[in-house]
Design a protein around this motif. Structure first.
Motif, short mmCIF file in Angstrom:
data_model
loop_
_atom_site.label_atom_id
_atom_site.label_comp_id
_atom_site.label_asym_id
_atom_site.label_seq_id
_atom_site.Cartn_x
_atom_site.Cartn_y
_atom_site.Cartn_z
N LEU A 250 0.83 -1.20 0.00
CA LEU A 250 0.00 0.00 0.00
C LEU A 250 0.86 1.25 0.00
N PRO A 251 0.29 2.39 -0.42
CA PRO A 251 1.05 3.65 -0.35
C PRO A 251 1.41 3.96 1.10
N GLY A 252 2.58 4.53 1.30
CA GLY A 252 3.04 4.85 2.64
C GLY A 252 2.72 6.27 3.05
N PRO A 253 3.34 6.73 4.15
CA PRO A 253 3.01 8.03 4.72
C PRO A 253 3.57 9.23 3.95
N ALA A 254 4.47 8.98 3.01
CA ALA A 254 5.05 10.07 2.23
C ALA A 254 5.28 9.58 0.80
N ASP A 255 5.55 10.51 -0.09
CA ASP A 255 5.75 10.18 -1.50
C ASP A 255 6.88 9.16 -1.66
N GLY A 256 6.60 8.06 -2.36
CA GLY A 256 7.58 7.02 -2.62
C GLY A 256 7.65 5.94 -1.56
N TRP A 257 7.11 6.20 -0.38
CA TRP A 257 7.11 5.22 0.70
C TRP A 257 6.00 4.21 0.47
N ALA A 258 6.15 3.02 1.07
CA ALA A 258 5.14 1.98 0.94
C ALA A 258 4.93 1.31 2.30
N LEU B 224 8.33 1.02 4.28
CA LEU B 224 9.42 0.90 3.32
C LEU B 224 9.75 2.27 2.74
N PRO B 225 10.95 2.80 3.01
CA PRO B 225 11.34 4.05 2.36
C PRO B 225 11.50 3.80 0.86
N PRO B 226 11.52 4.84 0.05
CA PRO B 226 11.60 4.64 -1.41
C PRO B 226 12.74 3.73 -1.85
N GLU B 227 13.91 3.84 -1.22
CA GLU B 227 15.05 3.01 -1.61
C GLU B 227 14.76 1.53 -1.40
N ALA B 228 14.12 1.20 -0.28
CA ALA B 228 13.78 -0.20 0.00
C ALA B 228 12.63 -0.67 -0.89
N PRO C 54 11.03 -6.74 -3.92
CA PRO C 54 9.83 -7.02 -4.71
C PRO C 54 8.62 -7.22 -3.79
N PRO C 55 7.42 -7.04 -4.32
CA PRO C 55 6.21 -7.19 -3.50
C PRO C 55 5.89 -8.63 -3.12
N THR C 56 6.63 -9.59 -3.68
CA THR C 56 6.48 -11.00 -3.30
C THR C 56 7.86 -11.60 -3.10
N GLY C 57 7.93 -12.75 -2.46
CA GLY C 57 9.22 -13.41 -2.24
C GLY C 57 9.68 -13.26 -0.80
N ARG C 58 10.89 -13.75 -0.53
CA ARG C 58 11.46 -13.68 0.82
C ARG C 58 12.53 -12.60 0.85
N TRP C 59 12.61 -11.92 2.00
CA TRP C 59 13.58 -10.85 2.18
C TRP C 59 14.42 -11.10 3.42
N ARG C 60 15.66 -10.61 3.39
CA ARG C 60 16.48 -10.43 4.60
C ARG C 60 16.67 -8.92 4.68
N ILE C 61 16.17 -8.33 5.77
CA ILE C 61 16.19 -6.88 5.91
C ILE C 61 16.68 -6.49 7.29
N GLU C 62 17.20 -5.28 7.38
CA GLU C 62 17.44 -4.68 8.68
C GLU C 62 16.35 -3.64 8.89
N ALA C 63 15.78 -3.65 10.08
CA ALA C 63 14.67 -2.75 10.37
C ALA C 63 14.76 -2.25 11.80
N VAL D 146 11.96 -0.19 7.64
CA VAL D 146 13.03 -0.89 6.95
C VAL D 146 14.12 0.12 6.59
N THR D 147 15.38 -0.32 6.70
CA THR D 147 16.49 0.55 6.35
C THR D 147 16.45 0.91 4.87
N ALA D 148 17.03 2.06 4.55
CA ALA D 148 17.18 2.45 3.14
C ALA D 148 18.53 2.02 2.60
N ASP D 149 19.40 1.48 3.46
CA ASP D 149 20.75 1.07 3.08
C ASP D 149 20.69 -0.24 2.29
N PRO D 150 21.02 -0.20 0.99
CA PRO D 150 20.90 -1.41 0.17
C PRO D 150 21.80 -2.56 0.62
#
Length: 104
Positions: free
Chosen positions: A20-28, A59-63, A68-77, A87-91
């Motif tokens: 879904l759209p997040g709290p600011a432009d580009g966020w989800a 999710l910030p824009p970078e994240a 992807p909107p499906t699949g498994r992730w390893r993230i730092e949050a 979620v971190t924006a650090d790739p």
């Protein structure tokens, strides 16, 4: 002045439902199902009981562009509210993992 420890964790998770759209432009916003939790060194012990639970991920824009909107992730949050992580924006801390079918 004493600074508070960070509330960061590494999560292995996967999104469920629509992004879904997040709290600011580009966020989800994404609901994630947490499979595994690992504490980040130097961070406060948070979310140790999150495995097997659903959380809301900001999710910030970078994240949002990397994960992807499906699949498994390893993230730092970072825990930012009840059952809510940012979620971190650090790739270097965002990884798409192979799904269980790919592990065979």
């Amino acid at each position: 002045m004493v600074s508070a420890p960070h509330n960061r964790v590494e999560l292995i998770c996967y999104p469920i439902g629509d992004r879904l759209p997040g709290p600011a432009d580009g966020w989800a916003l994404s609901t994630i199902y947490v499979e595994e939790v690992k504490q980040v060194p130097g961070s406060a012990p948070v979310l140790s009981d999150a495995a097997g639970r659903q959380l809301t991920a900001l999710l910030p824009p970078e994240a949002a562009n990397v994960l992807p909107p499906t699949g498994r992730w390893r993230i730092e949050a970072e825990l930012v509210g009840p059952a809510t992580v940012r979620v971190t924006a650090d790739p270097s801390h965002l990884e798409v993992l192979p799904g269980p079918v790919d592990d065979v």
